[in-house]
Design a protein around this motif. Structure first.
Motif, mmCIF file in Angstrom:
data_model
loop_
_atom_site.group_PDB
_atom_site.id
_atom_site.type_symbol
_atom_site.label_atom_id
_atom_site.label_comp_id
_atom_site.label_asym_id
_atom_site.label_seq_id
_atom_site.Cartn_x
_atom_site.Cartn_y
_atom_site.Cartn_z
ATOM 1 N N ALA A 68 0.841 -1.198 0.000
ATOM 2 C CA ALA A 68 0.000 0.000 0.000
ATOM 3 C C ALA A 68 0.878 1.251 0.000
ATOM 4 N N VAL A 69 0.461 2.276 -0.730
ATOM 5 C CA VAL A 69 1.231 3.515 -0.767
ATOM 6 C C VAL A 69 0.807 4.488 0.325
ATOM 7 N N ASP A 70 -0.349 4.233 0.953
ATOM 8 C CA ASP A 70 -0.774 5.122 2.036
ATOM 9 C C ASP A 70 -1.827 4.418 2.885
ATOM 10 N N TYR A 71 -2.040 4.966 4.093
ATOM 11 C CA TYR A 71 -2.967 4.378 5.058
ATOM 12 C C TYR A 71 -3.691 5.534 5.726
ATOM 13 N N LEU A 72 -4.931 5.755 5.336
ATOM 14 C CA LEU A 72 -5.701 6.894 5.827
ATOM 15 C C LEU A 72 -6.659 6.455 6.922
ATOM 16 N N LEU A 73 -6.721 7.239 7.982
ATOM 17 C CA LEU A 73 -7.610 6.932 9.096
ATOM 18 C C LEU A 73 -8.866 7.807 9.032
ATOM 19 N N LYS A 74 -9.996 7.183 9.298
ATOM 20 C CA LYS A 74 -11.260 7.919 9.364
ATOM 21 C C LYS A 74 -11.364 8.633 10.704
ATOM 22 N N PRO A 75 -12.001 9.793 10.763
ATOM 23 C CA PRO A 75 -12.592 10.533 9.639
ATOM 24 C C PRO A 75 -11.520 11.213 8.788
ATOM 25 N N LEU A 76 -11.738 11.247 7.492
ATOM 26 C CA LEU A 76 -10.759 11.812 6.569
ATOM 27 C C LEU A 76 -10.715 13.333 6.676
ATOM 28 N N ARG A 77 -9.507 13.855 6.510
ATOM 29 C CA ARG A 77 -9.319 15.310 6.429
ATOM 30 C C ARG A 77 -8.844 15.652 5.030
ATOM 31 N N ALA A 78 -9.262 16.784 4.511
ATOM 32 C CA ALA A 78 -8.974 17.165 3.124
ATOM 33 C C ALA A 78 -7.472 17.206 2.850
ATOM 34 N N GLU A 79 -6.701 17.792 3.794
ATOM 35 C CA GLU A 79 -5.269 17.915 3.547
ATOM 36 C C GLU A 79 -4.577 16.553 3.539
ATOM 37 N N ARG A 80 -5.096 15.627 4.345
ATOM 38 C CA ARG A 80 -4.497 14.280 4.361
ATOM 39 C C ARG A 80 -4.810 13.532 3.072
ATOM 40 N N LEU A 81 -6.017 13.715 2.544
ATOM 41 C CA LEU A 81 -6.382 13.091 1.276
ATOM 42 C C LEU A 81 -5.568 13.683 0.133
ATOM 43 N N THR A 82 -5.303 14.980 0.189
ATOM 44 C CA THR A 82 -4.484 15.626 -0.831
ATOM 45 C C THR A 82 -3.074 15.040 -0.853
ATOM 46 N N GLU A 83 -2.519 14.801 0.335
ATOM 47 C CA GLU A 83 -1.198 14.192 0.423
ATOM 48 C C GLU A 83 -1.221 12.775 -0.154
ATOM 49 N N SER A 84 -2.293 12.057 0.081
ATOM 50 C CA SER A 84 -2.403 10.699 -0.449
ATOM 51 C C SER A 84 -2.451 10.712 -1.972
ATOM 52 N N VAL A 85 -3.169 11.657 -2.545
ATOM 53 C CA VAL A 85 -3.226 11.787 -4.007
ATOM 54 C C VAL A 85 -1.837 12.088 -4.560
ATOM 55 N N ARG A 86 -1.066 12.901 -3.858
ATOM 56 C CA ARG A 86 0.308 13.193 -4.296
ATOM 57 C C ARG A 86 1.139 11.931 -4.336
ATOM 58 N N ARG A 87 0.975 11.101 -3.314
ATOM 59 C CA ARG A 87 1.736 9.858 -3.258
ATOM 60 C C ARG A 87 1.302 8.888 -4.348
ATOM 61 N N ILE A 88 0.016 8.877 -4.657
ATOM 62 C CA ILE A 88 -0.481 8.022 -5.735
ATOM 63 C C ILE A 88 0.145 8.448 -7.062
ATOM 64 N N ARG A 89 0.160 9.744 -7.308
ATOM 65 C CA ARG A 89 0.746 10.243 -8.554
ATOM 66 C C ARG A 89 2.230 9.900 -8.641
ATOM 67 N N ALA A 90 2.940 10.026 -7.518
ATOM 68 C CA ALA A 90 4.363 9.701 -7.511
ATOM 69 C C ALA A 90 4.579 8.215 -7.800
ATOM 70 N N ALA A 91 3.740 7.360 -7.211
ATOM 71 C CA ALA A 91 3.865 5.921 -7.429
ATOM 72 C C ALA A 91 3.601 5.559 -8.882
ATOM 73 N N ARG A 92 2.591 6.166 -9.483
ATOM 74 C CA ARG A 92 2.268 5.873 -10.879
ATOM 75 C C ARG A 92 3.331 6.429 -11.815
ATOM 76 N N ARG A 93 3.888 7.596 -11.475
ATOM 77 C CA ARG A 93 4.928 8.195 -12.322
ATOM 78 C C ARG A 93 6.177 7.335 -12.338
ATOM 79 N N ILE A 94 6.537 6.798 -11.179
ATOM 80 C CA ILE A 94 7.733 5.967 -11.086
ATOM 81 C C ILE A 94 7.479 4.585 -11.680
ATOM 82 N N GLY A 95 6.205 4.161 -11.698
ATOM 83 C CA GLY A 95 5.895 2.898 -12.332
ATOM 84 C C GLY A 95 5.909 1.703 -11.411
ATOM 85 N N ARG A 96 5.972 1.947 -10.099
ATOM 86 C CA ARG A 96 5.945 0.849 -9.140
ATOM 87 C C ARG A 96 7.028 -0.165 -9.427
#
Length: 240
Positions: A80-108
């Motif tokens: 997993a590239v990230d682990y988010l705890l409920k309740p979600l906060r907008a800034e934490r979700l934004t950071e997770s999206v950044r990590r997703i983009r980085a993972a896809r850019r590098i190609g896993r």
């Protein structure tokens, strides 16, 4: 965005999307940007589903969104590239999206469970209903605390429910080295090594305005520490 109420349906949807993507563009894996999973689901749970996805030839990026704060190690072990705890906060979700983009850019290209070396991993720390985001690059050393680990930074320490052995494995490529059964240090922040009696201590500081800290180095780790900090740089200079 596609949703599924259980793991079996989710697996079918994911397989269908990947199959269609391969038919449209042979060899492509871009039909799914990321898979967000909960821990508790009917049938297979989220961790079991992530294990199935990790076995794919090209695994999709997986993020856990859950109320369970004690399964992070299991999730990261499954890639997993990230682990988010409920309740979600907008800034934490934004950071997770950044990590997703980085993972896809590098190609896993890294092994399952290992973060990309050039991605600055973020560890969410929960205390008293407040979530603090601790960046790996801010951690000077890690101290074992039973089955937990304490992350030491320039601004203080943070206790996380992750054993030091798991962080050692995940952070090796980022320049962290185990120097003692109780300590993992960031080599770029080491300022020196010195002998104390019959033993050795490593000196490091978390920031420019923080005092130097001395940590014990066990005998079995002394040689590797000196090889990384002294012998390797010396050889580089003499070979020029």
């Amino acid at each position: 965005m596609l949703t599924a109420g259980d793991a079996t349906t989710a697996l079918r949807v994911i397989k269908d999307r990947l199959r269609m993507a391969a038919e449209w563009t042979p060899g492509a894996a871009g039909a799914i940007d990321a898979v967000f999973l909960d821990i508790n689901m009917p049938g297979l749970d989220g961790l079991e589903l992530a294990g199935v996805l990790a076995a794919f030839a090209t695994p999709p990026v997986v993020v856990f969104v859950t109320a369970h704060d004690d399964r992070a190690v299991d999730a990261f072990d499954l890639g997993a590239v990230d682990y988010l705890l409920k309740p979600l906060r907008a800034e934490r979700l934004t950071e997770s999206v950044r990590r997703i983009r980085a993972a896809r850019r590098i190609g896993r290209v890294t092994e399952p469970g290992q973060p990309e070396p050039d991605a600055d991993e973020v560890i969410p720390v929960e205390l008293g209903g407040v979530t603090t985001l601790v960046h790996r690059s801010d951690v000077a050393w890690v101290e074992a605390d039973g089955d937990y680990a304490r992350l030491h930074t320039a601004t203080g320490s943070h206790l996380v429910r992750i054993p030091i052995s798991a962080l050692e494995s995940r952070w090796q490529a980022a320049g962290f080295l185990r120097v003692h059964r109780s300590y993992l240090v960031a080599l770029p922040l080491v300022t020196g090594i010195r002998s104390v009696g019959t033993g050795t201590v490593v000196c490091l500081r978390a920031g420019e305005d923080t005092p130097v800290v001395e940590l014990p180095v066990s005998r079995r780790h002394t040689r590797e520490l000196k090889d990384r900090l002294v012998r390797a740089p010396r050889q580089q200079w003499t070979s020029r």
